[in-house]
Each structure stands twice: as C-alpha cells, then as structure tokens.
Design a protein around this motif. Structure first.
Motif, mmCIF file in Angstrom:
data_model
loop_
_atom_site.group_PDB
_atom_site.id
_atom_site.type_symbol
_atom_site.label_atom_id
_atom_site.label_comp_id
_atom_site.label_asym_id
_atom_site.label_seq_id
_atom_site.Cartn_x
_atom_site.Cartn_y
_atom_site.Cartn_z
ATOM 1 N N GLY A 138 0.797 -1.216 0.000
ATOM 2 C CA GLY A 138 0.000 0.000 0.000
ATOM 3 C C GLY A 138 0.830 1.265 0.000
ATOM 4 N N THR A 139 0.214 2.345 -0.477
ATOM 5 C CA THR A 139 0.815 3.669 -0.442
ATOM 6 C C THR A 139 -0.270 4.647 0.012
ATOM 7 O OG1 THR A 139 2.100 5.300 -1.703
ATOM 8 C CG2 THR A 139 0.314 4.201 -2.882
ATOM 9 N N ARG A 140 0.100 5.569 0.883
ATOM 10 C CA ARG A 140 -0.897 6.427 1.513
ATOM 11 C C ARG A 140 -1.090 7.715 0.724
ATOM 12 N NH1 ARG A 140 -1.320 6.497 7.782
ATOM 13 N NH2 ARG A 140 -2.110 4.461 7.108
ATOM 14 N N VAL A 141 -2.342 8.004 0.464
ATOM 15 C CA VAL A 141 -2.744 9.258 -0.173
ATOM 16 C C VAL A 141 -3.562 10.063 0.830
ATOM 17 C CG1 VAL A 141 -4.088 10.311 -2.020
ATOM 18 C CG2 VAL A 141 -2.749 8.238 -2.473
ATOM 19 N N THR A 142 -3.131 11.262 1.072
ATOM 20 C CA THR A 142 -3.873 12.146 1.964
ATOM 21 C C THR A 142 -4.313 13.370 1.179
ATOM 22 O OG1 THR A 142 -2.550 11.404 3.854
ATOM 23 C CG2 THR A 142 -3.826 13.425 4.128
ATOM 24 N N VAL A 143 -5.610 13.611 1.171
ATOM 25 C CA VAL A 143 -6.171 14.735 0.430
ATOM 26 C C VAL A 143 -6.661 15.766 1.441
ATOM 27 C CG1 VAL A 143 -7.817 15.484 -1.313
ATOM 28 C CG2 VAL A 143 -6.871 13.162 -1.403
ATOM 29 N N SER A 144 -6.028 16.901 1.435
ATOM 30 C CA SER A 144 -6.385 17.959 2.367
ATOM 31 C C SER A 144 -7.446 18.854 1.754
ATOM 32 C CB SER A 144 -5.148 18.792 2.711
ATOM 33 O OG SER A 144 -5.498 19.905 3.510
#
Length: 123
Positions: A116-122
């Motif tokens: 997995g790779t983490r995507v954070t959308v602010s």
C-alpha cells in the motif's frame, strides 16, 4: 507469485491530481490482470479500478469513473493509477493487486497484494 510495491502516495490538496505506480517483480507481469483498491481509516477496503492483461479492458468503481485512469506498461512491469480532481474523502491507503481474472472487483479474486501507499487529500 508476483511481488508488488506501490509508490507515489503523498499529501495533496483537494482538486489536485496524483499518479500512483505499482512495480511488479518475480513473475511475468503480463500474465496478470491487475486492480487498485483503497482503504480509508475505519472503513473496509473497496475496489477502485481494474485492467486486463494487455490494458485494453478497464473497469472502474462508479465513484471514480471519469476522474481516475488505470493503465499499465507490461515492458516495465508497472501498473499506474492517474487520479484527477481528488476529494478529501478519498484519503486512504491505496493497494495494487494481481489476479488471473479480468476486471474482478472482489478482493477474494486477487492473489497477490502490495503493502500500500498512503494518499492524503487535504480539504
């Protein structure tokens, strides 16, 4: 069995675009149909997109259809997910997975998974 490693996840702003990659090794990449899934905090893992062995067949979850594009480069043994117009609710860990079944949406159809790779959308 094929080994998979995702990359490209990072912090972005709502409305931004981001491209994820998934590098495969250990087994002929072109032997597998591929999929992308995601899991947000405290939620179940959900299907995002799938692509057939040659890349001609693709399938998307309704929530991302028209904004996300799945593609693959068999010569580079790499799967991609181009994500446009990202929304805050799409913050999640994104996983690639390999299957012998084309356009499979169920997790149980996939035989190998990346970490997995983490995507954070602010927003």
């Amino acid at each position: 069995q094929v080994q998979l490693v995702e990359s490209g996840g990072r912090l972005v702003q709502a409305g931004d675009s981001l491209k994820l990659s998934c590098a495969a090794s250990g087994h002929p990449f072109s032997n597998y149909a591929m999929g992308w899934f995601r899991q947000a905090p405290s939620k179940e893992r959900e299907f995002v997109a799938a692509i057939g062995w040659s890349g001609e067949s693709t399938f998307y979850a309704d929530s991302v259809n028209g904004r996300f594009t799945v593609s693959r480069d068999n010569a580079k043994s790499t799967l991609y997910l181009q994500m446009n117009n990202l929304e805050g609710k799409e913050s999640a860990d994104y996983y690639c997975a390999a299957s012998v079944r084309v356009n499979a949406t169920m997790q149980s159809c996939y035989d190998a998974w990346g970490p997995g790779t983490r995507v954070t959308v602010s927003s």
